[in-house]
Design an enzyme around this catalytic site. Structure first.
Site, PDB file in Angstrom:
ATOM      1  N   MET A   1      -3.293   8.860  11.742  1.00  0.00           N
ATOM      2  CA  MET A   1      -4.520   9.384  10.478  1.00  0.00           C
ATOM      3  C   MET A   1      -5.376  10.758  11.781  1.00  0.00           C
ATOM      4  O   MET A   1      -6.586  10.006  11.199  1.00  0.00           O
ATOM      5  CB  MET A   1      -5.760   7.970  11.103  1.00  0.00           C
ATOM      6  CG  MET A   1      -5.270   6.983  10.570  1.00  0.00           C
ATOM      7  SD  MET A   1      -5.411   5.217  10.213  1.00  0.00           S
ATOM      8  CE  MET A   1      -6.059   4.986  12.071  1.00  0.00           C
TER       9      MET A   1
ATOM     10  N   ASP B   1       1.004  -1.632  -0.293  1.00  0.00           N
ATOM     11  CA  ASP B   1      -0.169  -0.109   0.604  1.00  0.00           C
ATOM     12  C   ASP B   1       1.052   1.388   0.450  1.00  0.00           C
ATOM     13  O   ASP B   1       1.594   1.150  -0.549  1.00  0.00           O
ATOM     14  CB  ASP B   1      -1.081  -0.324   1.103  1.00  0.00           C
ATOM     15  CG  ASP B   1      -0.426  -0.227   2.564  1.00  0.00           C
ATOM     16  OD1 ASP B   1       0.904  -0.279   2.239  1.00  0.00           O
ATOM     17  OD2 ASP B   1      -1.272  -1.195   3.187  1.00  0.00           O
TER      18      ASP B   1
ATOM     19  N   LYS C   1      -3.951   3.204  -0.835  1.00  0.00           N
ATOM     20  CA  LYS C   1      -5.149   4.276  -0.507  1.00  0.00           C
ATOM     21  C   LYS C   1      -4.735   5.467   0.266  1.00  0.00           C
ATOM     22  O   LYS C   1      -3.607   5.978   0.585  1.00  0.00           O
ATOM     23  CB  LYS C   1      -5.847   3.694   1.446  1.00  0.00           C
ATOM     24  CG  LYS C   1      -6.255   2.244   1.524  1.00  0.00           C
ATOM     25  CD  LYS C   1      -6.971   1.517   3.096  1.00  0.00           C
ATOM     26  CE  LYS C   1      -7.010   0.158   2.863  1.00  0.00           C
ATOM     27  NZ  LYS C   1      -7.004  -0.484   4.700  1.00  0.00           N
TER      28      LYS C   1
HETATM   29  N1  SAH Z   1       0.884   0.451  10.823  1.00  0.00           N
HETATM   30  C1  SAH Z   1       0.990   2.122  10.773  1.00  0.00           C
HETATM   31  C2  SAH Z   1       0.113   2.996  10.700  1.00  0.00           C
HETATM   32  C3  SAH Z   1      -1.281   2.793   9.775  1.00  0.00           C
HETATM   33  S1  SAH Z   1      -2.138   4.266   9.977  1.00  0.00           S
HETATM   34  C4  SAH Z   1       2.246   1.875  11.261  1.00  0.00           C
HETATM   35  O1  SAH Z   1       2.653   1.303  12.926  1.00  0.00           O
HETATM   36  O2  SAH Z   1       3.354   3.151  11.409  1.00  0.00           O
HETATM   37  C5  SAH Z   1      -1.949   5.142   8.729  1.00  0.00           C
HETATM   38  C6  SAH Z   1      -1.444   6.614   9.784  1.00  0.00           C
HETATM   39  O3  SAH Z   1       0.365   6.576   9.980  1.00  0.00           O
HETATM   40  C7  SAH Z   1      -1.781   7.935   9.100  1.00  0.00           C
HETATM   41  O4  SAH Z   1      -2.539   8.360   8.590  1.00  0.00           O
HETATM   42  C8  SAH Z   1      -0.425   8.238  10.247  1.00  0.00           C
HETATM   43  O5  SAH Z   1      -1.055   8.897  10.488  1.00  0.00           O
HETATM   44  C9  SAH Z   1       0.707   7.681  10.454  1.00  0.00           C
HETATM   45  N2  SAH Z   1       1.683   7.231   9.634  1.00  0.00           N
HETATM   46  C10 SAH Z   1       2.332   6.238   9.035  1.00  0.00           C
HETATM   47  N3  SAH Z   1       3.695   6.843   8.107  1.00  0.00           N
HETATM   48  C11 SAH Z   1       3.951   7.768   8.219  1.00  0.00           C
HETATM   49  C12 SAH Z   1       4.859   8.997   8.148  1.00  0.00           C
HETATM   50  N4  SAH Z   1       6.293   8.446   7.964  1.00  0.00           N
HETATM   51  N5  SAH Z   1       4.577  10.214   8.529  1.00  0.00           N
HETATM   52  C13 SAH Z   1       3.812  10.009   9.026  1.00  0.00           C
HETATM   53  N6  SAH Z   1       2.802  10.052   9.642  1.00  0.00           N
HETATM   54  C14 SAH Z   1       2.466   8.551   9.452  1.00  0.00           C
END
Ligand code: SAH
Length: 500
Positions: free
Chosen positions: A172, A36, A58
């Site tokens: 998010m 994704d 997404k």
């Molecule tokens: N499984 C992922 C999170 C998925 S939900 C994890 O553990 O990081 C998706 C959210 O994660 C995004 O809306 C954002 O808030 C955050 N996110 C993921 N990668 C990011 C990044 N490189 N920089 C900032 N926010 C990030």
């Protein structure tokens, strides 16, 4: 029917090297990779040949595939007996719906494993200079979804969150930043509590906005903060000024095009990444070994006739030694020769074969090599010089005045097709800070690729050339060379950009 297997793999927060060894193994052995938006696409280069790559990203509201559809795709391939690697940003179980995917696989009796990843919730603040806990400021941290169903969201206990002293990290949450901060203040959290919004954390384009609970919403509007963004709330945010190691890296935020052949670009690409920049690989040439090379066969059969062996590139070393091996020979058959290596990568290739070259000219240009060799040669000497088919004749011609020289062509450099529209778009939007050229053919082929009529597009970026010959080619197109290293090496190119 043989059943496949599914690996739910955490792809980490974005920085290429923040991936586990186990996760990388799953990428390399996959028959199908389902990935994704948040997973760094560069991992896909590690996939084996023929691996099917399926994007189910997404982009905010416009989902490419629904979760049900994603589940169906994964199950279908696994039932066909394939190894499916499901790559998810961060950690699969941190708001990644990994739990649901796991349950679904279980229902369909498909074996699976989960490979944890480094979650953005922790790595994001870290790369923004914010330790998620600290003995003086935060003795706990709380990771919360900011994806609220309605303003009065009942799933979240705002009172409890407002009361804890620990660091709060919302994922998010940008779209609901207003209600998040309002709810916390309403429930008694100090409105001067520091807040950081971290977007595209750990990547070259990481950006951070800081403020307080009270003004962060306005600041976010002003700076047009967009997902993916982490909201970090707590006193630890104040340490950012001191601990911000990542944004201080010399190439942080820079996008640099690498035009070398893919086989050769890895050192430069890696150095750029380690210094915080983003390397955009745009190979303009490919190395193609000359097949059924009779000349090479002959010269290897008559090695005893030569007392000098001159390698002018890393490629010549590799091809020459492969041939030696094919003939059942090894380095001992070169023992009677003085070996000259031009350029540091040629030296290290030889070192890797267990050879310490006798002669290493200070600079990697024909003139310097000639100077070095001419002082010790006489008419009785005989030189074998494996080379690229397009190499300049200067050296051969001048050395031939002194002694016998046998030059053999080992490879051609062939033009690689490039994505012309993409590169022109990036240039016109100022998305490329530097373009690096490591030989005249990379210049010629890039310009051939974008079309000579578009040559002016290259005036929108800074051109870095490896040395005088390459610079001359650049200037012949009416373009300006921004910098050229003194030592004509890859390290020199990197230094040029860092010092610019
Ligand atoms: N499984 C992922 C999170 C998925 S939900 C994890 O553990 O990081 C998706 C959210 O994660 C995004 O809306 C954002 O808030 C955050 N996110 C993921 N990668 C990011 C990044 N490189 N920089 C900032 N926010 C990030």
């Amino acid at each position: 029917m043989t059943k496949g297997k599914v690996y739910l793999v955490g792809a980490g927060p974005g920085d290429y090297k923040l991936m586990t060894l186990k996760g990388m193994e799953c990428i390399q052995k996959a028959d199908v990779i389902v990935y994704d938006r948040l997973a760094n696409v560069n991992y896909l280069k590690e996939a084996k040949a023929g691996c099917e790559l399926i994007y189910v990203g997404k982009a905010s509201a416009q989902h490419t595939l629904t979760q049900d559809e994603i589940n169906a795709v994964i199950v279908r391939y696994a039932k066909e007996g394939q190894i499916v690697t499901r790559l998810k940003g961060g950690d699969p179980y941190v708001f990644g719906r990994g739990g649901e995917e796991g349950e679904f696989l279980l229902e369909h009796a498909i074996p699976f494993e989960v490979i944890p990843g480094i979650t953005s919730a922790i790595a994001g603040p870290c790369y923004a200079g914010i330790p998620i806990t600290h003995r003086d400021y935060a003795s706990s941290f709380h990771v919360i979804t900011g994806h609220l169903k309605d303003e009065e969201n009942e799933e979240i206990n705002w009172q409890a969150l407002a009361g804890v002293k620990g660091t709060l990290v919302f994922l998010m949450g940008v779209a609901n930043l207003k209600s998040i901060s309002k709810n916390l203040i309403q429930e008694g959290k100090d409105k001067t509590t520091p807040v950081a919004l971290i977007s595209w954390a750990t990547r070259y384009n990481q950006s951070v906005v800081t403020g307080t609970l009270e003004n962060i919403y306005e600041l976010a509007l002003e700076k047009e903060v967009k997902p993916p963004t982490l909201i970090v709330i707590g006193e630890v945010v104040g340490l950012r000024d001191k601990l911000n190691f990542f944004e201080q890296k010399p190439l942080f935020g820079k996008r640099i095009v690498v035009t070398r052949a893919r086989e050769q670009s890895s050192t430069l690409v890696e150095k750029i990444g380690d210094l915080g920049g983003q390397a955009i690989e745009l190979p303009t040439i490919r190395i193609e070994e000359i097949a059924k090379n009779k000349e090479l066969d002959e010269s290897i059969a008559s090695l005893k006739n030569y007392n000098y062996l001159v390698f002018t590139s890393h490629n010549t070393v590799e091809i020459f030694f492969n041939k030696l091996k094919e003939k059942g020979l090894d380095t001992r058959s070169l023992a009677h020769m003085r070996i000259c290596a031009v350029g540091p990568s040629t030296v290290s290739s030889l070192n890797a074969k267990g050879i310490e070259p006798d002669i290493v000219p200070k600079r990697a240009v024909g003139e310097a090599v000639y100077e070095c060799l001419s002082v010790e040669l006489n008419e009785k000497d005989s030189i074998l010089m494996p080379k690229s088919a397009i190499a300049r004749d200067y050296l051969i011609e001048n050395l031939s005045h002194i002694c016998k020289v046998r030059a053999i062509d080992l490879y051609h450099t062939v033009t690689e097709a490039i994505d012309k529209d993409m590169i022109l778009r990036m240039l016109s939007q100022g998305e490329i800070d530097y373009m690096t050229f490591t030989s005249s053919s990379t210049v010629d082929n890039l310009i051939k690729g974008i079309g000579i009529e578009n040559v002016d597009a290259l005036k929108h970026t800074k051109l870095i050339s490896i040395g005088p010959i390459t610079s001359k080619t650049i200037k012949e197109y009416g373009l300006e060379v921004c910098k050229e290293p003194e030592n004509y090496t890859i390290d020199g190119i990197v230094d040029c950009i860092v010092n610019d």
